[in-house]
Design a protein around this motif. Structure first.
Motif, PDB file in Angstrom:
ATOM      1  N   GLY A 210       0.863  -1.242   0.059  1.00  0.00           N
ATOM      2  CA  GLY A 210      -0.181  -0.015  -0.168  1.00  0.00           C
ATOM      3  C   GLY A 210       0.700   1.261  -0.172  1.00  0.00           C
ATOM      4  O   GLY A 210       0.466   2.300  -0.691  1.00  0.00           O
ATOM      5  N   ASP A 211       1.774   0.901   0.429  1.00  0.00           N
ATOM      6  CA  ASP A 211       2.865   2.351   0.670  1.00  0.00           C
ATOM      7  C   ASP A 211       3.424   2.688  -0.715  1.00  0.00           C
ATOM      8  O   ASP A 211       3.580   3.749  -1.145  1.00  0.00           O
ATOM      9  CB  ASP A 211       4.036   2.158   1.791  1.00  0.00           C
ATOM     10  CG  ASP A 211       4.709   0.871   1.595  1.00  0.00           C
ATOM     11  OD1 ASP A 211       4.150  -0.013   0.952  1.00  0.00           O
ATOM     12  OD2 ASP A 211       5.888   0.795   2.342  1.00  0.00           O
ATOM     13  N   THR A 212       3.745   1.574  -1.240  1.00  0.00           N
ATOM     14  CA  THR A 212       4.384   1.603  -2.764  1.00  0.00           C
ATOM     15  C   THR A 212       3.373   2.266  -3.763  1.00  0.00           C
ATOM     16  O   THR A 212       3.681   3.133  -4.517  1.00  0.00           O
ATOM     17  CB  THR A 212       4.791   0.401  -3.362  1.00  0.00           C
ATOM     18  OG1 THR A 212       5.745  -0.273  -2.377  1.00  0.00           O
ATOM     19  CG2 THR A 212       5.672   0.471  -4.703  1.00  0.00           C
ATOM     20  N   ALA A 213       2.170   1.851  -3.773  1.00  0.00           N
ATOM     21  CA  ALA A 213       1.096   2.247  -4.354  1.00  0.00           C
ATOM     22  C   ALA A 213       0.901   3.496  -4.206  1.00  0.00           C
ATOM     23  O   ALA A 213       0.771   4.312  -4.935  1.00  0.00           O
ATOM     24  CB  ALA A 213      -0.134   1.533  -4.400  1.00  0.00           C
ATOM     25  N   ALA A 214       0.785   4.092  -2.969  1.00  0.00           N
ATOM     26  CA  ALA A 214       0.289   5.549  -2.470  1.00  0.00           C
ATOM     27  C   ALA A 214       1.584   6.528  -2.994  1.00  0.00           C
ATOM     28  O   ALA A 214       1.424   7.336  -3.687  1.00  0.00           O
ATOM     29  CB  ALA A 214       0.280   5.487  -0.928  1.00  0.00           C
ATOM     30  N   MET A 215       2.976   6.043  -2.952  1.00  0.00           N
ATOM     31  CA  MET A 215       3.881   6.817  -3.290  1.00  0.00           C
ATOM     32  C   MET A 215       4.131   6.910  -4.731  1.00  0.00           C
ATOM     33  O   MET A 215       4.469   8.097  -5.418  1.00  0.00           O
ATOM     34  CB  MET A 215       5.376   6.192  -3.147  1.00  0.00           C
ATOM     35  CG  MET A 215       5.673   6.324  -1.231  1.00  0.00           C
ATOM     36  SD  MET A 215       5.362   7.927  -0.780  1.00  0.00           S
ATOM     37  CE  MET A 215       6.666   8.934  -1.516  1.00  0.00           C
ATOM     38  N   ARG A 216       3.316   6.101  -5.867  1.00  0.00           N
ATOM     39  CA  ARG A 216       3.395   6.008  -7.186  1.00  0.00           C
ATOM     40  C   ARG A 216       2.507   7.300  -7.444  1.00  0.00           C
ATOM     41  O   ARG A 216       2.939   7.952  -8.270  1.00  0.00           O
ATOM     42  CB  ARG A 216       2.809   5.117  -7.625  1.00  0.00           C
ATOM     43  CG  ARG A 216       3.109   4.600  -9.000  1.00  0.00           C
ATOM     44  CD  ARG A 216       2.478   3.372  -9.571  1.00  0.00           C
ATOM     45  NE  ARG A 216       3.237   2.127  -8.787  1.00  0.00           N
ATOM     46  CZ  ARG A 216       2.825   1.061  -8.346  1.00  0.00           C
ATOM     47  NH1 ARG A 216       1.275   1.034  -8.238  1.00  0.00           N
ATOM     48  NH2 ARG A 216       3.452   0.157  -7.791  1.00  0.00           N
ATOM     49  N   TYR A 217       1.295   7.271  -6.918  1.00  0.00           N
ATOM     50  CA  TYR A 217       0.363   8.461  -7.480  1.00  0.00           C
ATOM     51  C   TYR A 217       0.811   9.837  -6.719  1.00  0.00           C
ATOM     52  O   TYR A 217       0.420  10.865  -7.425  1.00  0.00           O
ATOM     53  CB  TYR A 217      -1.057   8.084  -7.210  1.00  0.00           C
ATOM     54  CG  TYR A 217      -1.646   7.707  -5.937  1.00  0.00           C
ATOM     55  CD1 TYR A 217      -1.578   8.469  -4.871  1.00  0.00           C
ATOM     56  CD2 TYR A 217      -2.207   6.333  -5.727  1.00  0.00           C
ATOM     57  CE1 TYR A 217      -2.113   7.964  -3.655  1.00  0.00           C
ATOM     58  CE2 TYR A 217      -2.540   6.040  -4.502  1.00  0.00           C
ATOM     59  CZ  TYR A 217      -2.514   6.746  -3.407  1.00  0.00           C
ATOM     60  OH  TYR A 217      -3.012   6.335  -2.120  1.00  0.00           O
ATOM     61  N   TRP A 218       1.421   9.791  -5.763  1.00  0.00           N
ATOM     62  CA  TRP A 218       2.021  11.052  -5.254  1.00  0.00           C
ATOM     63  C   TRP A 218       3.065  11.651  -6.160  1.00  0.00           C
ATOM     64  O   TRP A 218       3.183  12.738  -6.500  1.00  0.00           O
ATOM     65  CB  TRP A 218       2.521  10.909  -3.899  1.00  0.00           C
ATOM     66  CG  TRP A 218       1.447  11.030  -2.765  1.00  0.00           C
ATOM     67  CD1 TRP A 218       0.812  10.091  -1.832  1.00  0.00           C
ATOM     68  CD2 TRP A 218       0.575  12.303  -2.285  1.00  0.00           C
ATOM     69  NE1 TRP A 218      -0.204  10.584  -1.053  1.00  0.00           N
ATOM     70  CE2 TRP A 218      -0.268  11.810  -1.311  1.00  0.00           C
ATOM     71  CE3 TRP A 218       0.719  13.511  -2.523  1.00  0.00           C
ATOM     72  CZ2 TRP A 218      -1.124  12.742  -0.633  1.00  0.00           C
ATOM     73  CZ3 TRP A 218      -0.091  14.558  -2.087  1.00  0.00           C
ATOM     74  CH2 TRP A 218      -1.021  14.147  -0.892  1.00  0.00           C
ATOM     75  N   SER A 219       3.926  10.775  -6.443  1.00  0.00           N
ATOM     76  CA  SER A 219       4.999  10.987  -7.514  1.00  0.00           C
ATOM     77  C   SER A 219       4.446  11.228  -8.633  1.00  0.00           C
ATOM     78  O   SER A 219       5.113  12.422  -9.313  1.00  0.00           O
ATOM     79  CB  SER A 219       5.962   9.784  -7.641  1.00  0.00           C
ATOM     80  OG  SER A 219       6.969  10.118  -8.541  1.00  0.00           O
ATOM     81  N   ASP A 220       3.452  10.873  -9.341  1.00  0.00           N
ATOM     82  CA  ASP A 220       3.113  11.177 -10.564  1.00  0.00           C
ATOM     83  C   ASP A 220       2.554  12.602 -10.499  1.00  0.00           C
ATOM     84  O   ASP A 220       2.327  13.181 -11.565  1.00  0.00           O
ATOM     85  CB  ASP A 220       1.994  10.101 -10.933  1.00  0.00           C
ATOM     86  CG  ASP A 220       2.347   8.645 -11.472  1.00  0.00           C
ATOM     87  OD1 ASP A 220       3.563   8.668 -11.487  1.00  0.00           O
ATOM     88  OD2 ASP A 220       1.730   7.779 -11.422  1.00  0.00           O
ATOM     89  N   ALA A 221       1.796  12.676  -9.418  1.00  0.00           N
ATOM     90  CA  ALA A 221       1.063  14.086  -9.334  1.00  0.00           C
ATOM     91  C   ALA A 221       2.440  15.312  -9.072  1.00  0.00           C
ATOM     92  O   ALA A 221       1.918  16.495  -9.174  1.00  0.00           O
ATOM     93  CB  ALA A 221       0.193  14.263  -8.003  1.00  0.00           C
ATOM     94  N   GLY A 222       3.652  14.905  -8.652  1.00  0.00           N
ATOM     95  CA  GLY A 222       4.561  15.903  -8.300  1.00  0.00           C
ATOM     96  C   GLY A 222       4.339  16.416  -7.136  1.00  0.00           C
ATOM     97  O   GLY A 222       4.824  17.624  -6.950  1.00  0.00           O
ATOM     98  N   ILE A 223       3.759  15.895  -6.000  1.00  0.00           N
ATOM     99  CA  ILE A 223       3.587  16.666  -4.971  1.00  0.00           C
ATOM    100  C   ILE A 223       3.823  15.832  -3.608  1.00  0.00           C
ATOM    101  O   ILE A 223       3.897  14.596  -3.896  1.00  0.00           O
ATOM    102  CB  ILE A 223       1.766  16.817  -4.907  1.00  0.00           C
ATOM    103  CG1 ILE A 223       1.231  17.532  -5.827  1.00  0.00           C
ATOM    104  CG2 ILE A 223       1.457  17.623  -3.337  1.00  0.00           C
ATOM    105  CD1 ILE A 223      -0.338  17.498  -5.859  1.00  0.00           C
ATOM    106  N   GLU A 224       4.242  16.299  -2.726  1.00  0.00           N
ATOM    107  CA  GLU A 224       4.597  15.342  -1.526  1.00  0.00           C
ATOM    108  C   GLU A 224       3.946  15.857   0.002  1.00  0.00           C
ATOM    109  O   GLU A 224       4.073  17.245  -0.085  1.00  0.00           O
ATOM    110  CB  GLU A 224       5.924  15.328  -1.419  1.00  0.00           C
ATOM    111  CG  GLU A 224       6.490  14.188  -0.216  1.00  0.00           C
ATOM    112  CD  GLU A 224       8.158  14.154  -0.461  1.00  0.00           C
ATOM    113  OE1 GLU A 224       8.659  14.168   0.824  1.00  0.00           O
ATOM    114  OE2 GLU A 224       8.577  13.639  -1.506  1.00  0.00           O
ATOM    115  N   PRO A 225       3.257  14.905   0.590  1.00  0.00           N
ATOM    116  CA  PRO A 225       2.746  15.694   1.654  1.00  0.00           C
ATOM    117  C   PRO A 225       3.957  16.186   2.872  1.00  0.00           C
ATOM    118  O   PRO A 225       4.910  16.029   2.434  1.00  0.00           O
ATOM    119  CB  PRO A 225       2.181  14.312   2.303  1.00  0.00           C
ATOM    120  CG  PRO A 225       2.067  13.353   1.213  1.00  0.00           C
ATOM    121  CD  PRO A 225       3.099  13.528   0.336  1.00  0.00           C
ATOM    122  N   GLU A 226       3.147  16.703   3.739  1.00  0.00           N
ATOM    123  CA  GLU A 226       3.976  17.487   4.752  1.00  0.00           C
ATOM    124  C   GLU A 226       5.011  16.632   5.285  1.00  0.00           C
ATOM    125  O   GLU A 226       6.127  16.834   5.713  1.00  0.00           O
ATOM    126  CB  GLU A 226       3.339  18.234   5.869  1.00  0.00           C
ATOM    127  CG  GLU A 226       3.754  18.701   7.105  1.00  0.00           C
ATOM    128  CD  GLU A 226       2.772  19.095   8.261  1.00  0.00           C
ATOM    129  OE1 GLU A 226       2.789  18.224   8.916  1.00  0.00           O
ATOM    130  OE2 GLU A 226       2.601  20.446   8.081  1.00  0.00           O
TER     131      GLU A 226
END
Length: 310
Positions: A210-226
């Motif tokens: 689940g962590d890998t999948a989440a990082m994938r769509y955050w990376s695709d959006a070019g955004i990173e949470p606080e």
């Protein structure tokens, strides 16, 4: 003279409408899926609540969420609907022709939130059958099938690194939504973007990648949470979200509206194109399934009712 309560009466169609609204979280979307008007769907749900004498949904600008009573009633409604579907599919089938034991590989999430009720019903339908669940992670499921140790598995096919290596058949696709505490600032949004989510601590469940999948769509959006908080416990995810210690994005399949101590969790639809979580059957490329595995495959396709194969 004794008095008795009048019987509670509702229809199968009302249960179907109720389950559709619970699944989609939107009366309008459920009405579209059922090919009826929104007013008809609203009236059907209101009548069901009147007959039962309790509210099944809480309404908000972002949609509807099950009340505690609604969550309990959904379990009964699903049992009735599944029994009706089984009666329609298999009214006079000779069940003595399929027998034997099948080891079925599946991951933690698939076993805990998806597969077990179907296995139980399949074994009732075919008394001569024994399905043995074997819990393995995605990597070991693929390796076991390719090595011939396991004939078939049920996996998160959306996580397969090379989907063409295995034969696969999609059973269900579960949308991902934002999970927040009921009093969270994002809870009243009708939709949330990843930009809206990024200022808050983000909880990463390290379960079934689940962590890998989440990082994938955050990376695709070019955004990173606080900031990120990682955990291997789904109950810890719910507790942290319910306490307002962070937010997360997970599929409807694993959603529960309360933490263990009864704190409320709410979902908010996402604006960004986040891919759904996909669950499917996998087996070795070019392999002809055994009669038992083939029967189980057909049963799951019919029971889950979410077609798709490759």
């Amino acid at each position: 003279m004794s008095t008795s309560q009048p019987p509670i009466r509702f229809t199968l169609r009302q249960l179907q409408y109720f389950a559709a609204v619970a699944r989609t979280g939107q009366i309008s979307l459920a009405a579209t899926e059922a090919s009826i008007t929104q007013s008809t769907m609203t009236a059907a749900i209101a009548e069901l609540e009147r007959v039962l004498g309790t509210l099944l949904f809480e309404r908000s600008r972002s949609g509807v969420t099950l009340t505690y009573e609604g969550h309990l009633f959904l379990q009964h409604a699903q049992t009735v609907l599944e029994a009706a579907a089984d009666a329609a599919r298999h009214p006079f089938r000779d069940r003595s022709t399929v027998s034997g034991t099948l080891q079925l590989a599946a991951s933690y999430t698939v076993l805990g939130y998806f597969l077990m009720p179907f296995i139980a019903k399949f074994q009732k339908l075919y008394p001569g059958v024994r399905i043995v669940p074997v819990e393995r992670d995605r990597e070991h499921i693929e390796a076991s099938i390719e090595a011939g140790e396991i004939e078939m598995g049920v996996a998160l096919t959306s996580n397969l690194l090379d989907p063409k290596r295995l034969q696969r058949r999609v059973l269900a696709r579960s949308r991902r939504q934002l999970w927040v505490a009921a009093n969270h600032p994002l809870a009243e949004l009708s939709q949330a973007s990843l930009d809206d989510v990024s200022p808050y601590p983000y909880i990463l469940p390290a379960v079934d990648e689940g962590d890998t999948a989440a990082m994938r769509y955050w990376s695709d959006a070019g955004i990173e949470p606080e900031s990120f908080v990682r955990t291997t416990s789904m109950e810890a995810v719910r507790e942290m979200v319910a306490l307002g210690l962070g937010v997360t994005i997970l599929s409807d399949m694993v959603f529960r509206p309360w933490s263990l101590d009864g704190r409320r969790i709410q979902t908010v639809p996402l604006k960004d194109p986040i891919p759904p979580m996909e669950v499917g059957l996998v087996w070795r490329k070019g392999q002809r399934l055994s009669p038992l595995a083939s029967t189980l495959c057909k049963y799951l396709e019919l029971s889950v009712a979410a077609p798709g194969s490759e």
